[in-house]
Structures are given as C-alpha cells and as structure tokens.
Design a protein around this motif. Structure first.
Motif, PDB file in Angstrom:
ATOM      1  N   ASP A 130       0.821  -1.209   0.000  1.00  0.00           N
ATOM      2  CA  ASP A 130       0.000   0.000   0.000  1.00  0.00           C
ATOM      3  C   ASP A 130       0.857   1.262   0.000  1.00  0.00           C
ATOM      4  N   VAL A 131       1.969   1.228   0.744  1.00  0.00           N
ATOM      5  CA  VAL A 131       2.818   2.410   0.883  1.00  0.00           C
ATOM      6  C   VAL A 131       4.188   2.202   0.249  1.00  0.00           C
ATOM      7  N   VAL A 132       4.807   1.047   0.496  1.00  0.00           N
ATOM      8  CA  VAL A 132       6.117   0.748  -0.077  1.00  0.00           C
ATOM      9  C   VAL A 132       6.042  -0.546  -0.874  1.00  0.00           C
ATOM     10  N   SER A 133       6.954  -0.672  -1.827  1.00  0.00           N
ATOM     11  CA  SER A 133       7.025  -1.859  -2.672  1.00  0.00           C
ATOM     12  C   SER A 133       8.464  -2.355  -2.722  1.00  0.00           C
ATOM     13  N   GLU A 134       8.621  -3.651  -2.944  1.00  0.00           N
ATOM     14  CA  GLU A 134       9.941  -4.276  -3.047  1.00  0.00           C
ATOM     15  C   GLU A 134      10.204  -4.576  -4.523  1.00  0.00           C
ATOM     16  N   ILE A 135      11.356  -4.124  -4.997  1.00  0.00           N
ATOM     17  CA  ILE A 135      11.731  -4.288  -6.402  1.00  0.00           C
ATOM     18  C   ILE A 135      12.994  -5.132  -6.477  1.00  0.00           C
ATOM     19  N   ASP A 136      12.952  -6.250  -7.206  1.00  0.00           N
ATOM     20  CA  ASP A 136      14.137  -7.068  -7.455  1.00  0.00           C
ATOM     21  C   ASP A 136      14.655  -6.749  -8.844  1.00  0.00           C
TER      22      ASP A 136
ATOM     23  N   THR B 145       8.904   3.708  -2.383  1.00  0.00           N
ATOM     24  CA  THR B 145       7.481   3.983  -2.218  1.00  0.00           C
ATOM     25  C   THR B 145       6.714   3.457  -3.440  1.00  0.00           C
ATOM     26  N   THR B 146       5.509   3.019  -3.197  1.00  0.00           N
ATOM     27  CA  THR B 146       4.651   2.557  -4.278  1.00  0.00           C
ATOM     28  C   THR B 146       4.346   3.714  -5.224  1.00  0.00           C
ATOM     29  N   ARG B 147       4.268   4.916  -4.691  1.00  0.00           N
ATOM     30  CA  ARG B 147       4.081   6.100  -5.533  1.00  0.00           C
ATOM     31  C   ARG B 147       5.241   6.230  -6.531  1.00  0.00           C
ATOM     32  N   SER B 148       6.469   5.944  -6.090  1.00  0.00           N
ATOM     33  CA  SER B 148       7.622   6.010  -6.990  1.00  0.00           C
ATOM     34  C   SER B 148       7.563   4.917  -8.049  1.00  0.00           C
TER      35      SER B 148
ATOM     36  N   LEU C 143       7.389   1.469 -13.429  1.00  0.00           N
ATOM     37  CA  LEU C 143       8.150   0.223 -13.374  1.00  0.00           C
ATOM     38  C   LEU C 143       7.249  -0.972 -13.643  1.00  0.00           C
ATOM     39  N   LYS C 144       7.789  -1.893 -14.436  1.00  0.00           N
ATOM     40  CA  LYS C 144       7.096  -3.135 -14.771  1.00  0.00           C
ATOM     41  C   LYS C 144       8.150  -4.233 -14.861  1.00  0.00           C
TER      42      LYS C 144
END
Length: 71
Positions: free
Chosen positions: A23-29, A42-45, A51-52
């Motif tokens: 909801d607020v932050v996301s994890e990107i590999d 942040t998920t907003r970022s 990003l996909k």
C-alpha cells in the motif's frame, strides 16, 4: 535530472525481475550482471517511474556504512 547529476558512484544496470507491491512501499528485485539487487521504494515512486517486469533500470546504491561479520 540525469543519472550523472546524482551523487551515487555505485550504479548497476539491470532489469526488473519482480515487484511486490504494498500500500505504501514496494519491493523491487533487479537482475544485474552481479546478481539480484533488491530495493524498497514507495509505491508512488513505482507508479511514477512506470516500473514493470522487464523494465531496464539502474540500481543506485549509496550507503554510509557497510557491516561485515565473521562466519
């Protein structure tokens, strides 16, 4: 702002392999030539950067401390 304008020397080109959205932050590999780099942003970022999976990105790593422990 260009990447050159950012004061980060450790830059790793790679491809987004996984996105775990929160909801607020996301994890990107990010798969780089040196292995996986994981970032929490942040998920907003995530949305702002559009990003996909498969997006070509640069992982910028800046750290004031690196800890090492013996095994």
């Amino acid at each position: 702002m260009s990447i050159q304008a950012i004061n980060v020397r450790n830059q790793f080109r790679g491809v987004v392999k996984e996105i775990i959205r929160g909801d607020v932050v996301s994890e990107i590999d990010v798969q780089t030539a040196s292995g996986i780099v994981t970032s929490v942003i942040t998920t907003r970022s995530v949305d702002s950067l559009e990003l996909k999976i498969g997006s070509e990105v640069v992982a910028l790593v800046k750290s004031t401390e690196v800890s090492i422990a013996t095994l």
